[in-house]
Scaffold this motif. Structure first.
Motif, PDB file in Angstrom:
ATOM      1  N   GLU A  26       1.287  -1.242  -0.228  1.00  0.00           N
ATOM      2  CA  GLU A  26       0.151  -0.056   0.441  1.00  0.00           C
ATOM      3  C   GLU A  26       1.110   1.663  -0.082  1.00  0.00           C
ATOM      4  N   ARG A  27       2.117   1.317   0.768  1.00  0.00           N
ATOM      5  CA  ARG A  27       3.260   2.693   1.001  1.00  0.00           C
ATOM      6  C   ARG A  27       3.630   3.177  -0.665  1.00  0.00           C
ATOM      7  N   GLU A  28       3.620   1.720  -0.852  1.00  0.00           N
ATOM      8  CA  GLU A  28       4.323   1.614  -2.721  1.00  0.00           C
ATOM      9  C   GLU A  28       3.560   2.441  -3.982  1.00  0.00           C
ATOM     10  N   GLU A  29       2.351   1.366  -3.280  1.00  0.00           N
ATOM     11  CA  GLU A  29       1.504   2.005  -4.314  1.00  0.00           C
ATOM     12  C   GLU A  29       1.130   3.655  -4.170  1.00  0.00           C
ATOM     13  N   ALA A  30       0.914   4.102  -3.191  1.00  0.00           N
ATOM     14  CA  ALA A  30       0.279   5.826  -2.957  1.00  0.00           C
ATOM     15  C   ALA A  30       1.912   6.054  -3.047  1.00  0.00           C
TER      16      ALA A  30
END
Length: 70
Positions: A26-30
């Motif tokens: 989720e952090r990488e996508e954001a």
């Protein structure tokens, strides 16, 4: 179902590992979404919006020249 059962400690460890993995994804996508939004990274233009400078004003502005003619 399966030949052996996991202990509570093993289940807790796996749950924590999966939570960490999901949080990382989720952090990488954001981060990728924000980079795309602000134009940072691979698909970015050659110009940066934050690096733009204002044009310098002329020493004698148009308004001052008009008043001098009157």
């Amino acid at each position: 179902m399966s030949e052996f059962e996991l202990t509570k400690d093993e289940k807790r460890c796996l749950q924590n590992w999966f939570r960490q993995a999901i949080a990382q994804v989720e952090r990488e996508e954001a981060t990728a979404r924000l980079a795309q939004w602000f134009g940072i990274g691979e698909g970015a233009n050659h110009r940066s919006q934050s690096g733009r400078r204002r044009a310098r004003r002329a020493v004698n502005s148009v308004h001052a020249r008009e008043n001098a003619l009157v």
